[in-house]
Design a protein around this motif. Structure first.
Motif, PDB file in Angstrom:
ATOM      1  N   GLY A 224       9.709   4.618   0.029  1.00  0.00           N
ATOM      2  CA  GLY A 224       9.688   3.596   1.075  1.00  0.00           C
ATOM      3  C   GLY A 224       8.430   3.631   1.920  1.00  0.00           C
ATOM      4  N   PRO A 225       8.149   4.730   2.600  1.00  0.00           N
ATOM      5  CA  PRO A 225       6.913   4.793   3.386  1.00  0.00           C
ATOM      6  C   PRO A 225       5.655   4.628   2.540  1.00  0.00           C
ATOM      7  N   ALA A 226       5.671   5.160   1.314  1.00  0.00           N
ATOM      8  CA  ALA A 226       4.501   5.015   0.445  1.00  0.00           C
ATOM      9  C   ALA A 226       4.254   3.551   0.114  1.00  0.00           C
ATOM     10  N   ASP A 227       5.328   2.814  -0.156  1.00  0.00           N
ATOM     11  CA  ASP A 227       5.189   1.390  -0.450  1.00  0.00           C
ATOM     12  C   ASP A 227       4.706   0.626   0.766  1.00  0.00           C
TER      13      ASP A 227
ATOM     14  N   PHE B  16       9.504  -1.874  -5.098  1.00  0.00           N
ATOM     15  CA  PHE B  16      10.941  -2.104  -5.044  1.00  0.00           C
ATOM     16  C   PHE B  16      11.261  -3.511  -5.555  1.00  0.00           C
ATOM     17  N   PRO B  17      12.032  -3.653  -6.621  1.00  0.00           N
ATOM     18  CA  PRO B  17      12.400  -4.985  -7.119  1.00  0.00           C
ATOM     19  C   PRO B  17      13.051  -5.878  -6.066  1.00  0.00           C
ATOM     20  N   PRO B  18      13.984  -5.376  -5.201  1.00  0.00           N
ATOM     21  CA  PRO B  18      14.545  -6.259  -4.173  1.00  0.00           C
ATOM     22  C   PRO B  18      13.497  -6.815  -3.219  1.00  0.00           C
ATOM     23  N   ASN B  19      12.485  -6.013  -2.889  1.00  0.00           N
ATOM     24  CA  ASN B  19      11.420  -6.515  -2.014  1.00  0.00           C
ATOM     25  C   ASN B  19      10.628  -7.629  -2.693  1.00  0.00           C
ATOM     26  N   ARG B  20      10.440  -7.515  -3.996  1.00  0.00           N
ATOM     27  CA  ARG B  20       9.752  -8.585  -4.722  1.00  0.00           C
ATOM     28  C   ARG B  20      10.592  -9.861  -4.688  1.00  0.00           C
TER      29      ARG B  20
ATOM     30  N   THR C  99       2.890   1.812   3.194  1.00  0.00           N
ATOM     31  CA  THR C  99       1.485   2.159   3.398  1.00  0.00           C
ATOM     32  C   THR C  99       0.580   1.351   2.487  1.00  0.00           C
ATOM     33  N   ARG C 100       1.071   1.041   1.294  1.00  0.00           N
ATOM     34  CA  ARG C 100       0.275   0.264   0.342  1.00  0.00           C
ATOM     35  C   ARG C 100       0.316  -1.226   0.642  1.00  0.00           C
ATOM     36  N   MET C 101       1.464  -1.732   1.103  1.00  0.00           N
ATOM     37  CA  MET C 101       1.633  -3.154   1.340  1.00  0.00           C
ATOM     38  C   MET C 101       0.914  -3.624   2.602  1.00  0.00           C
ATOM     39  N   ALA C 102       0.967  -2.817   3.673  1.00  0.00           N
ATOM     40  CA  ALA C 102       0.414  -3.247   4.957  1.00  0.00           C
ATOM     41  C   ALA C 102      -1.080  -3.605   4.862  1.00  0.00           C
ATOM     42  N   PRO C 103      -1.949  -2.740   4.294  1.00  0.00           N
ATOM     43  CA  PRO C 103      -3.356  -3.134   4.183  1.00  0.00           C
ATOM     44  C   PRO C 103      -3.561  -4.371   3.305  1.00  0.00           C
ATOM     45  N   LEU C 104      -2.741  -4.494   2.265  1.00  0.00           N
ATOM     46  CA  LEU C 104      -2.886  -5.639   1.362  1.00  0.00           C
ATOM     47  C   LEU C 104      -2.561  -6.947   2.069  1.00  0.00           C
ATOM     48  N   VAL C 105      -1.481  -6.940   2.861  1.00  0.00           N
ATOM     49  CA  VAL C 105      -1.122  -8.168   3.565  1.00  0.00           C
ATOM     50  C   VAL C 105      -2.145  -8.493   4.644  1.00  0.00           C
ATOM     51  N   VAL C 106      -2.745  -7.474   5.270  1.00  0.00           N
ATOM     52  CA  VAL C 106      -3.798  -7.714   6.265  1.00  0.00           C
ATOM     53  C   VAL C 106      -4.990  -8.414   5.614  1.00  0.00           C
ATOM     54  N   ILE C 107      -5.362  -7.964   4.426  1.00  0.00           N
ATOM     55  CA  ILE C 107      -6.493  -8.575   3.717  1.00  0.00           C
ATOM     56  C   ILE C 107      -6.185 -10.027   3.366  1.00  0.00           C
ATOM     57  N   VAL C 108      -4.980 -10.263   2.846  1.00  0.00           N
ATOM     58  CA  VAL C 108      -4.600 -11.628   2.462  1.00  0.00           C
ATOM     59  C   VAL C 108      -4.575 -12.544   3.674  1.00  0.00           C
ATOM     60  N   ILE C 109      -3.953 -12.075   4.763  1.00  0.00           N
ATOM     61  CA  ILE C 109      -3.876 -12.889   5.971  1.00  0.00           C
ATOM     62  C   ILE C 109      -5.271 -13.132   6.551  1.00  0.00           C
ATOM     63  N   ALA C 110      -6.132 -12.119   6.518  1.00  0.00           N
ATOM     64  CA  ALA C 110      -7.495 -12.275   7.041  1.00  0.00           C
ATOM     65  C   ALA C 110      -8.247 -13.362   6.286  1.00  0.00           C
ATOM     66  N   VAL C 111      -8.113 -13.352   4.986  1.00  0.00           N
ATOM     67  CA  VAL C 111      -8.781 -14.381   4.164  1.00  0.00           C
ATOM     68  C   VAL C 111      -8.223 -15.763   4.484  1.00  0.00           C
TER      69      VAL C 111
ATOM     70  N   ALA D 210       4.099 -13.272   0.054  1.00  0.00           N
ATOM     71  CA  ALA D 210       3.809 -13.189  -1.375  1.00  0.00           C
ATOM     72  C   ALA D 210       3.268 -11.817  -1.762  1.00  0.00           C
ATOM     73  N   VAL D 211       2.727 -11.096  -0.785  1.00  0.00           N
ATOM     74  CA  VAL D 211       2.232  -9.745  -1.052  1.00  0.00           C
ATOM     75  C   VAL D 211       3.373  -8.835  -1.513  1.00  0.00           C
ATOM     76  N   LEU D 212       4.610  -9.127  -1.052  1.00  0.00           N
ATOM     77  CA  LEU D 212       5.754  -8.315  -1.456  1.00  0.00           C
ATOM     78  C   LEU D 212       6.011  -8.375  -2.957  1.00  0.00           C
ATOM     79  N   LEU D 213       5.428  -9.333  -3.623  1.00  0.00           N
ATOM     80  CA  LEU D 213       5.575  -9.411  -5.079  1.00  0.00           C
ATOM     81  C   LEU D 213       4.952  -8.201  -5.768  1.00  0.00           C
ATOM     82  N   PHE D 214       4.109  -7.473  -5.039  1.00  0.00           N
ATOM     83  CA  PHE D 214       3.466  -6.273  -5.598  1.00  0.00           C
ATOM     84  C   PHE D 214       4.156  -4.990  -5.131  1.00  0.00           C
ATOM     85  N   SER D 215       5.318  -5.122  -4.494  1.00  0.00           N
ATOM     86  CA  SER D 215       6.053  -3.945  -4.036  1.00  0.00           C
ATOM     87  C   SER D 215       6.627  -3.173  -5.222  1.00  0.00           C
TER      88      SER D 215
END
Length: 599
Positions: free
Chosen positions: A34-37, A543-547, A39-51, A536-541
């Protein structure tokens, strides 16, 4: 412990493969992933939102401010969790993604207001720009945030603690983002001065090509199309099923799932159901009639292919009875004499391991434990097993015996029941409270009811899609409707507010509809695109339920935006033409401001 066992087992692996399985392993892996996911999702969503913000706002300054406010909002949410010593559950991994997506919408609206005013008066002073920005934006931004927070707060009615925590701390994060949006943008103006805004040409559009003109000419077609979508979705919603399987959080090819499948295929199973039988008197479970009833229950439930094995006091007695008669299969049954049963048990306590009986009966033979090992941790499977046990409840009660349940599998069943109950209560409460807030905001009960039409359509489409795609209602997907209500109602607020302001400023019905869909509709599309991009970033989680949540929320935002710009606008116009909406005339100065604002 799981990691230590893995290291220990690795020392002894040779031609054999050592596997470690069980509910504790699954829950431990969830706590680690959970925390590992997150940690990986938060920077990715920041990049997507920034763009997305750079593309939509075309302002580095306002993009940075928006990223700061969403970051602080996320930190506020998790900081409060830490302050109150609330652990991070797997469902909480969606909070950063959600808050970043929601907070960015407030940044978009604040940017639009500032840019509009600067374009109106290029030489405006810092103080006047701050004053007019706040005057224009405090109401819509604060009300949008409050309604979003209400949507999340409704989850606090759930008896499932992770869901309750999700609702509360998400609401706190949203309110923090609202405050920051109303503080940081004015503060940046005082510190850096008015932003540079490129002038745009006046674009009023034509009634012929405007989408509102097409819709208003065919209101019945719009309503018929919406009704068809709702009916189809309602049919699919009837197929929604509940499943709280812990293994559903992992990929099918993960070590956890593979090991669990191996154990379920070759052994009794990794999930357990304990049937706890209790009586008022001692030594009840030495009675042959009672033991035969337990044995009959065992034999029937074991017919279910999901049941790997069962274990109870009856297994000891049948085995001892058979052995004492030289293995004759005819004696593989419960002894008919209560005295013989007592002798067998006394003999076992004297020659065997008396502590072994503690797993199946207490010392006074007043409470017994019947254990079933299951090959699935699905709550849907557990429902069928408990129903088979419940069929015997009446016979046990006639013998003065109560029936209760426990075990890891039963926890999943209770969890699913609480999840369904909480979902129904939170949805109903969300609609009622949001309708009341909208009625107070617009000072009209009718507009309050009309304002929830888009989110009602979105909720039906959400459950319909889940049913048609066979997506279960789980601890993760149960949150989607509250997210959709909390975010989607913002669209209705902005559209109704803009339309009423135009009408009160003297615009005709058709002209107000045209300008509303041209300008507010565009802002809604930008808002929805940002939220959809974030989720949409959650599609790369991992966890299947998060996707599933990521895809469904993106769909919900699209449905909410489209239904707001079509169905809600058509209903508003129809009510207006039938004089069901009252409008107060504004001063000529206000009318001039809104006209210039439209440019």
């Amino acid at each position: 412990l799981y990691q230590e066992l893995q290291q220990f087992a690795a020392q002894w692996e040779g031609p054999e493969t050592i596997r470690i399985a069980g509910r504790s392993v699954v829950e431990g892996e969830l706590a680690k992933l959970g925390p590992a996911d997150m940690t990986r999702m938060a920077p990715l969503v920041v990049i997507v939102i920034a763009v997305l913000l750079l593309v939509l706002l075309r302002s580095i300054r306002h993009t940075v401010i928006t990223l700061v406010l969403v970051s602080v909002g996320t930190i506020t949410s998790f900081g409060l969790m830490s302050l109150f010593h609330i652990p991070v559950y797997s469902v909480h991994t969606m909070i950063p993604v959600m808050l970043i997506a929601i907070g960015s919408a407030y940044g978009i609206h604040m940017h639009a207001a500032v840019a509009q005013i600067v374009r109106q008066e290029p030489s405006i002073t810092r103080h006047e720009l701050v004053h007019r920005t706040l005057q224009r934006m405090i109401r819509p931004v604060s009300m949008a945030a409050v309604t979003t927070a209400v949507g999340f707060s409704a989850l606090m009615t759930s008896q499932v603690l992770p869901v309750r925590y999700f609702g509360f701390f998400s609401a706190m994060g949203v309110l923090a983002e609202m405050v920051l949006a109303l503080l940081l943008f004015p503060a940046s103006i005082y510190l850096l001065g008015p932003p540079r805004v490129k002038p745009v040409h006046n674009h009023r559009g034509t009634s012929r090509g405007n989408p509102s003109a097409v819709m208003l000419k065919r209101p019945r077609g719009v309503m018929a199309a919406a009704a068809a979508v709702v009916i189809l979705a309602a049919l699919g919603a009837g197929r929604v099923w509940i499943d709280t399987s812990f293994l559903a959080n992992f990929q099918e090819d993960s070590d956890i799932v593979q090991t669990d499948n191996f154990v379920n295929a070759h052994f009794g199973g990794t999930s357990t159901l304990h049937v706890i039988l209790g009586a008022q008197q001692e030594e009840v479970f030495k009675d042959p009639e009672v033991l035969n009833l337990i044995d009959a229950l065992q034999r029937e439930v074991e017919q279910d292919p999901s049941v790997g094995s069962s274990f109870a006091l009856t297994d000891y007695l049948r085995r001892m009875h058979t052995v004492m008669h030289e293995g004759d299969p005819a004696y593989d049954a419960i002894p008919e004499s209560r005295e013989l049963i007592a002798q067998y048990l006394l003999l076992y306590e004297m020659s065997g391991d008396p502590q072994a009986l503690d797993r199946v009966v207490d010392y006074e033979y007043q409470h017994a434990n019947l254990t079933f090992q299951l090959k699935s941790d699905s709550s849907a499977v557990m429902t069928g097993i408990t129903e088979a046990v419940e069929a015997y409840r009446g016979e046990f009660e006639q013998l003065g015996i109560t029936v209760n349940f426990a075990g890891s599998g039963y926890k999943a069943l209770v969890f699913s029941d609480l999840l369904l109950e909480g979902q129904i209560i939170s949805l109903g409460l969300s609609f009622v409270v949001v309708a009341v807030i909208l009625a107070l905001l617009f000072r009209s009960l009718l507009l309050g009811l009309v304002g929830i039409i888009p989110i009602a359509i979105t909720a039906v489409v959400n459950f319909g899609t889940m049913g048609l795609l066979n997506i279960p209602l789980s601890s993760a997907t149960a949150l989607i409707s509250s997210i959709a209500i909390g975010i989607g109602v913002d669209y209705a607020i902005h559209l109704v507010e803009h339309y009423r302001f135009l009408r009160e400023s003297g615009e005709s019905i058709d002209e107000s509809a045209r300008k509303t869909i041209h300008h507010t509709g565009k802002a809604i599309v930008f808002n929805a695109a940002t939220v959809m991009g974030g989720f949409a970033v959650l599609l790369f989680s991992v966890f299947p339920p998060n996707r599933q949540v990521g895809g469904l929320v993106a769909l919900n935002m699209a449905v909410s935006a489209v239904s707001t710009g079509t169905v809600l606008l058509v209903v508003l116009v129809l009510l207006d033409r039938n004089h069901r909406i009252t409008h107060r005339r504004k001063s000529p100065a206000a009318h001039q401001e809104i006209q210039y604002s439209e440019e």
